[in-house]
Design an enzyme around this catalytic site. Structure first.
Site, PDB file in Angstrom:
ATOM      1  N   TYR A  96       0.809  -1.220   0.000  1.00  0.00           N
ATOM      2  CA  TYR A  96       0.000   0.000   0.000  1.00  0.00           C
ATOM      3  C   TYR A  96       0.845   1.274   0.000  1.00  0.00           C
ATOM      4  CZ  TYR A  96      -4.364  -2.620   0.661  1.00  0.00           C
ATOM      5  OH  TYR A  96      -5.451  -3.449   0.493  1.00  0.00           O
ATOM      6  N   HIS A 121      -9.201  -7.064  -2.613  1.00  0.00           N
ATOM      7  CA  HIS A 121      -8.290  -6.161  -3.316  1.00  0.00           C
ATOM      8  C   HIS A 121      -8.067  -6.702  -4.721  1.00  0.00           C
ATOM      9  CE1 HIS A 121      -4.664  -3.875  -4.411  1.00  0.00           C
ATOM     10  NE2 HIS A 121      -4.206  -5.029  -4.865  1.00  0.00           N
TER      11      HIS A 121
HETATM   12  N1  UDP Z   1      -9.872   2.710   2.015  1.00  0.00           N
HETATM   13  C1  UDP Z   1     -10.424   3.164   3.210  1.00  0.00           C
HETATM   14  N2  UDP Z   1     -10.992   4.402   3.243  1.00  0.00           N
HETATM   15  C2  UDP Z   1     -11.008   5.215   2.147  1.00  0.00           C
HETATM   16  C3  UDP Z   1     -10.445   4.757   0.944  1.00  0.00           C
HETATM   17  C4  UDP Z   1      -9.885   3.493   0.916  1.00  0.00           C
HETATM   18  O1  UDP Z   1     -10.408   2.451   4.212  1.00  0.00           O
HETATM   19  O2  UDP Z   1     -11.527   6.353   2.240  1.00  0.00           O
HETATM   20  C5  UDP Z   1      -9.262   1.374   1.973  1.00  0.00           C
HETATM   21  C6  UDP Z   1     -10.181   0.336   1.330  1.00  0.00           C
HETATM   22  O3  UDP Z   1     -10.004  -0.903   2.005  1.00  0.00           O
HETATM   23  C7  UDP Z   1      -9.619   0.259  -0.089  1.00  0.00           C
HETATM   24  C8  UDP Z   1      -8.134   0.450   0.149  1.00  0.00           C
HETATM   25  O4  UDP Z   1      -8.064   1.414   1.202  1.00  0.00           O
HETATM   26  O5  UDP Z   1      -9.904  -0.987  -0.719  1.00  0.00           O
HETATM   27  C9  UDP Z   1      -7.350   0.949  -1.039  1.00  0.00           C
HETATM   28  O6  UDP Z   1      -7.983   2.080  -1.581  1.00  0.00           O
HETATM   29  P1  UDP Z   1      -8.158   2.277  -3.156  1.00  0.00           P
HETATM   30  O7  UDP Z   1      -8.548   3.684  -3.400  1.00  0.00           O
HETATM   31  O8  UDP Z   1      -6.935   1.768  -3.855  1.00  0.00           O
HETATM   32  O9  UDP Z   1      -9.437   1.364  -3.491  1.00  0.00           O
HETATM   33  P2  UDP Z   1      -9.563  -0.018  -4.294  1.00  0.00           P
HETATM   34  O10 UDP Z   1      -8.511  -0.010  -5.372  1.00  0.00           O
HETATM   35  O11 UDP Z   1      -9.369  -1.114  -3.282  1.00  0.00           O
HETATM   36  O12 UDP Z   1     -10.959  -0.024  -4.849  1.00  0.00           O
HETATM   37 MG    MG Z   2      -6.431   0.316  -5.262  1.00  0.00          MG
END
Ligand code: UDP
Ligand code: MG
Length: 156
Positions: A49, A115
């Site tokens: 991450y 994910h």
């Molecule tokens: N996440 C969160 N709060 C937020 C945005 C993201 O807890 O406001 C977490 C959520 O588990 C997400 C991960 O961080 O799946 C990674 O974020 P991303 O924007 O990459 O979303 P994804 O690719 O998983 O849809």
């Molecule tokens: Mg993502």
């Protein structure tokens, strides 16, 4: 053929949804080339991450992802990355469309079950992080019924 990393997050396993979620990717026609039950270390979570390091949700995200075991999955298929993102649905469960994994099984903004790599570079980087030993190629007999051998499989 394209490969992508899928993680079944701790909430998916704790809620007994791991099999059901994996079944959706499998039923779609994606080939399983890696599968591992594991506990994510804080170091691995930080690498995975790293793009989110400056975000407010980052500490909670790392805490969540390291709190209990996950399942790491490598899937292969033509356009696998986008196909998986479509099956997953929007990031927040409450926004995700019905019929998607996040839309059907969750309501949370952070506990969103799954994910999936968001592009080819991320997929390559993430697959190396979770499967440093490499992936397992298998000749799927069903491929000739999943893809049109005269068209889609010809150049592969
Ligand atoms: N996440 C969160 N709060 C937020 C945005 C993201 O807890 O406001 C977490 C959520 O588990 C997400 C991960 O961080 O799946 C990674 O974020 P991303 O924007 O990459 O979303 P994804 O690719 O998983 O849809
Ligand atoms: Mg993502």
């Amino acid at each position: 053929m394209e490969r992508t990393l899928i993680l079944l997050k701790p909430d998916a396993l704790q809620r007994g949804l791991a099999g059901e979620i994996l079944a959706r990717f499998e039923a779609k026609g994606l080939k399983l080339v890696g599968l591992k039950l594991m506990r994510m270390s804080p170091e691995l979570a930080a690498k995975h991450y790293e793009a989110h390091k400056a975000r407010g949700f980052y500490p909670g995200l790392v805490k969540f992802m390291t709190s209990a075991p996950i399942v790491a999955i490598a899937l292969e298929g033509i356009g696998a990355i986008k196909i998986c993102r479509n099956l997953m649905g929007a990031t927040f469960g409450a926004d995700a469309a019905g019929g998607t994994i996040r839309g059907d099984f969750g309501v949370s903004r952070s506990f969103n079950l799954v994910h999936g790599s968001d592009g080819p570079e991320a997929a390559e980087r993430e697959l190396k992080l979770f499967f440093p030993e490499g992936l397992l190629d298998q000749d799927l007999a069903a491929y000739r019924w999943i893809y049109d051998p005269e068209e889609e499989l010809k150049a592969k």
